[in-house]
Design a protein around this motif. Sequence first.
Motif, short mmCIF file in Angstrom:
data_model
loop_
_atom_site.label_atom_id
_atom_site.label_comp_id
_atom_site.label_asym_id
_atom_site.label_seq_id
_atom_site.Cartn_x
_atom_site.Cartn_y
_atom_site.Cartn_z
N LYS B 2 6.00 -4.31 61.54
CA LYS B 2 5.54 -3.03 61.00
C LYS B 2 4.28 -2.55 61.73
CE LYS B 2 4.99 -0.87 56.48
NZ LYS B 2 3.59 -0.56 56.29
N ARG B 3 3.37 -3.50 61.95
CA ARG B 3 2.09 -3.15 62.56
C ARG B 3 2.30 -2.47 63.91
NH1 ARG B 3 -2.81 -6.14 61.12
NH2 ARG B 3 -2.26 -4.68 59.51
N ALA B 4 3.14 -3.06 64.75
CA ALA B 4 3.34 -2.54 66.09
C ALA B 4 3.89 -1.11 66.03
CB ALA B 4 4.30 -3.43 66.85
N THR B 5 4.83 -0.87 65.14
CA THR B 5 5.39 0.48 65.01
C THR B 5 4.30 1.47 64.62
OG1 THR B 5 7.01 -0.80 63.76
CG2 THR B 5 7.55 1.51 64.23
N ASN B 6 3.50 1.09 63.63
CA ASN B 6 2.42 1.96 63.18
C ASN B 6 1.46 2.28 64.31
OD1 ASN B 6 3.28 2.24 60.66
ND2 ASN B 6 1.68 1.02 59.67
N ALA B 7 1.12 1.24 65.05
CA ALA B 7 0.16 1.42 66.12
C ALA B 7 0.70 2.44 67.11
CB ALA B 7 -0.11 0.10 66.82
N ALA B 8 1.97 2.38 67.35
CA ALA B 8 2.56 3.29 68.31
C ALA B 8 2.47 4.73 67.83
CB ALA B 8 4.01 2.91 68.56
N SER B 9 2.50 4.93 66.51
CA SER B 9 2.48 6.29 66.00
C SER B 9 1.08 6.88 65.96
CB SER B 9 3.08 6.32 64.58
OG SER B 9 2.14 5.75 63.69
N LEU B 10 0.06 6.06 66.21
CA LEU B 10 -1.30 6.58 66.19
C LEU B 10 -1.56 7.37 67.46
CD1 LEU B 10 -3.34 3.52 64.90
CD2 LEU B 10 -2.96 5.68 63.72
N PRO B 11 -2.46 8.37 67.35
CA PRO B 11 -2.81 9.12 68.56
C PRO B 11 -3.44 8.20 69.59
CG PRO B 11 -4.25 9.71 66.71
CD PRO B 11 -3.18 8.82 66.18
N ASP B 12 -3.56 8.69 70.78
CA ASP B 12 -4.12 7.87 71.86
C ASP B 12 -5.50 7.36 71.53
OD1 ASP B 12 -2.01 7.93 73.45
OD2 ASP B 12 -2.78 9.47 74.84
N VAL B 49 -19.38 5.44 66.10
CA VAL B 49 -18.04 5.36 65.52
C VAL B 49 -17.23 6.53 66.10
CG1 VAL B 49 -16.67 5.25 63.40
CG2 VAL B 49 -19.03 4.41 63.39
N PRO B 50 -16.50 6.26 67.16
CA PRO B 50 -15.82 7.37 67.84
C PRO B 50 -14.80 8.05 66.94
CG PRO B 50 -15.57 5.29 69.06
CD PRO B 50 -16.21 4.97 67.75
N GLU B 51 -14.68 9.34 67.13
CA GLU B 51 -13.67 10.14 66.44
C GLU B 51 -12.30 9.46 66.55
OE1 GLU B 51 -13.10 13.15 64.09
OE2 GLU B 51 -15.02 12.84 65.09
N ALA B 52 -12.01 8.96 67.72
CA ALA B 52 -10.70 8.36 67.99
C ALA B 52 -10.45 7.11 67.17
CB ALA B 52 -10.58 8.04 69.48
N SER B 53 -11.50 6.50 66.62
CA SER B 53 -11.29 5.26 65.87
C SER B 53 -10.90 5.52 64.43
CB SER B 53 -12.58 4.42 65.91
OG SER B 53 -13.60 5.03 65.13
N VAL B 54 -11.11 6.75 63.97
CA VAL B 54 -10.92 7.04 62.55
C VAL B 54 -9.49 6.76 62.06
CG1 VAL B 54 -10.96 8.88 60.81
CG2 VAL B 54 -12.88 8.62 62.40
N PRO B 55 -8.46 7.25 62.76
CA PRO B 55 -7.09 6.97 62.27
C PRO B 55 -6.78 5.47 62.18
CG PRO B 55 -7.06 8.64 64.00
CD PRO B 55 -8.45 8.09 63.98
N LEU B 56 -7.30 4.73 63.14
CA LEU B 56 -7.03 3.29 63.15
C LEU B 56 -7.77 2.59 61.99
CD1 LEU B 56 -5.61 0.99 64.61
CD2 LEU B 56 -7.59 0.82 66.15
N ILE B 57 -9.02 2.96 61.80
CA ILE B 57 -9.78 2.38 60.68
C ILE B 57 -9.07 2.71 59.37
CG2 ILE B 57 -11.95 2.49 59.36
CD1 ILE B 57 -13.38 3.07 62.05
N ALA B 58 -8.66 3.97 59.24
CA ALA B 58 -8.00 4.41 58.01
C ALA B 58 -6.73 3.59 57.77
CB ALA B 58 -7.67 5.90 58.10
N ARG B 59 -5.95 3.42 58.82
CA ARG B 59 -4.71 2.68 58.64
C ARG B 59 -4.98 1.22 58.27
NH1 ARG B 59 -1.19 0.83 63.54
NH2 ARG B 59 -2.83 -0.74 63.39
N GLU B 60 -5.91 0.62 58.96
CA GLU B 60 -6.18 -0.80 58.71
C GLU B 60 -6.73 -1.04 57.30
OE1 GLU B 60 -5.55 -3.56 60.80
OE2 GLU B 60 -4.29 -1.95 61.61
N LEU B 61 -7.45 -0.06 56.75
CA LEU B 61 -8.03 -0.26 55.41
C LEU B 61 -7.21 0.42 54.32
CD1 LEU B 61 -11.89 0.12 56.02
CD2 LEU B 61 -10.48 -1.92 56.10
#
Lengths: 519, 166
Positions: B2-12, B49-61
């Motif tokens: 599941k994790r890998a699929t999610n990661a792929a759907s995140l923006p660059d 805290v780069p703008e680009a990190s927000v989606p990833l932080i959100a998903r992980e938490l």
Amino acid sequence: MSITVYVPRDAGALSVGAEAVAAAIAAEARRRDADVRIVRNGSRGLYWLEPMVEVDTADGRVAYGPVQADDVPSLFDADFLHAGQHALALGPTEAIAYLKSQQRLTFARVGIVDPRSLDDYRAHGGYRGLEAALGMSGADVVQTVTDASLRGRGGAAFPAGIKWKTCLDAQADRKYIVCNADEGDSGTYADRMIMEGDPFVLIEAMAIAGLTVGATQGYIYLRCEYPHAQRALEAAITAAEAEGYLGDNVRGSGNAFHLEVRIAAGAYICGDETSLLESLEGKRGQVRFKPPLPAIQGLFGKPTVINNVITLASVPIILDQGAAFYRDYGMGRSRGTLPIQLAGNLKRPGLVERAFGLTLRELIEDYGGGTASGRPVRAVQVGGPLGAYIPVSQFDTPIDYEAFIAIGGMLGHGGVVVFDDSVDMAAQARYAMEFCAIESCGKCTPCRIGSIRGVEVIDRIVAGTVAERERNEVLLRDLCQTMLAGSLCALGGMAPYPVLSALDHFPEDFAGAAETVAS
Amino acid sequence: MKRATNAASLPDIPEDVRAAVLEVTNRLKELPGALLPVLHGVQAALGYVPEASVPLIARELNLSRADVHGVISFYHFFRSKHAGRRVIYLCRAESCQSMGAATLEKHIKQRLGVDFHETTANGAYTLEPVYCLGNCACSPAMMVDDELKGRVTPEGFDAWLAAEAT
Ligand SMILES: Cc1cc2nc3c(=O)[nH]c(=O)nc-3n(C[C@H](O)[C@H](O)[C@H](O)COP(=O)(O)O)c2cc1C
Ligand code: SF4
Ligand code: FES
């Protein structure tokens, strides 16, 4: 036999060169083949003498200060290791008048012990409070704290015993102890000194609180501006865990208590207890409505005791010495001692722990020694950025919660900031509004918008003609009333105090530019 | 996975940002109320805290991006833009005011050629205001990264700056 030399690791001492002094002493000792053991203690709180170096001699500790690294060779030449005479010699530390006249209960060990050493802590009376508490019921501990008349030192002066009792009586599967170490008030640093100089006392106190109310997890919410305190606390927590003072089975009592430091992120409002809890939960630090009280529904919705660092750090000595011992200090309804922080334009700024009851004048003149600039004192702000500005005519007010309320002020966390006669009180009033605007959590309009208007109105008062000034002063007073009445918490609700007190006591500073030119 | 699929759907997300965020979230995400510790961890690793990190932080938490954004913007300490190599936090609060902080502030701004929240042209220093450092008995105070300084004078600042440059 090696000779022990104390060089503080307190952040304030470090900020004026203590690290270089410690290094110079170590290097010089090596060069001269002197057997020296350097202990990095907390600060005694005599900040104008920092970095203050102490030497352990047969006749007790002797002090030298303020020492800079390049004084070190001459200190060795003067044989300071055997209390030799030197221009920086201060004599026996305990005999220094500023220290000798104090009543250090909460600060009993600060500056004396090695804050990294649990053995040193125990050798100086540490953990006797916890041992006493382990032999008592939760209700008895609460009763002792109540009988000691300990009131919250974070600002609101609410009785600690009542808070603990509410939490003790609440039924829940989980409870928390939270220490408010946000110390946001300007002019205050007592929390920092405790955490850096005697961190075990806070850890002991939180364990006592946990065992008392049945909480198994504690958090210290520490402002991010205090990295030195963070290191001291984390080292002490590790040491306490290793010896069973924290963990799954505190001192074999069968009760668990775990403790963690959490770092804040630079928002003044997170010093408010409800905002702090939001922040600990990982959210924006917006103030919560009360009720429910945190003692009933606090962190993650569970019963939570939240107390200031100094409130907590005063508990072990109360349990060790008894409620009456503590309560016998003080005046009126302000019992015990208050660690007062002298700051600002003073010759001798520093920490003064005394029983409630001494006057502002004694603090400023006797301890503080008047201004650093040598100019007359003009105003004093007590109780942080939301505290009133007090004129010289009110300096005989005793340090007592009720006496300060009676003059429209507040003691708050015990910070005293002194200004000389070069201060522009209109600028101070403007700053109070500006600070409120910067730090508002945004929940109430009077606070969020009113403070911005406040800055503008003060600007117009100062820039305007007589007529404009009068009109705008009415506006400013109205605005202050709206903020006083329409704010959910003390940020918006008390920011008017410094503004109104400046206006009331120092109206001449608001005289417009036009008038000043005309006169 | 599941994790890998999610990661792929995140923006660059730049690889260094992704690695830093995942290192922090993997370490801290089980903490109750993990968002502040995670943001501190990310800022410690990347300097901001780069703008680009927000989606990833959100998903992980397991939070919404709006939640994460809201928290970053609420707290003065978190920054979404790169800072200079060192951050100077200058105290603006009352005790320091009473000991000449306003003059010091003017001097430092002029000396560095920046206003608050700005970074010097060479990327060396970012200047931030702070409201009390707990060093009020040694006012005026400033903190450089996590090094506290007291009794700072304009001359003392210049001497420190010169020593830094060497
Ligand atoms: C705007 C605001 C800021 C506050 N800042 C602090 C603070 O920095 N430290 C603190 O202990 N209490 C602070 N308080 C008081 C807390 O809300 C609360 O009363 C305190 O943590 C309770 O502990 P105590 O009873 O031991 O004082 C603040 C309150 C307000 C409204
Ligand atoms: S008074 Fe200000 S800080 Fe307090 S809750 Fe209202 S908006 Fe927030
Ligand atoms: S007011 Fe500047 S350090 Fe406290």
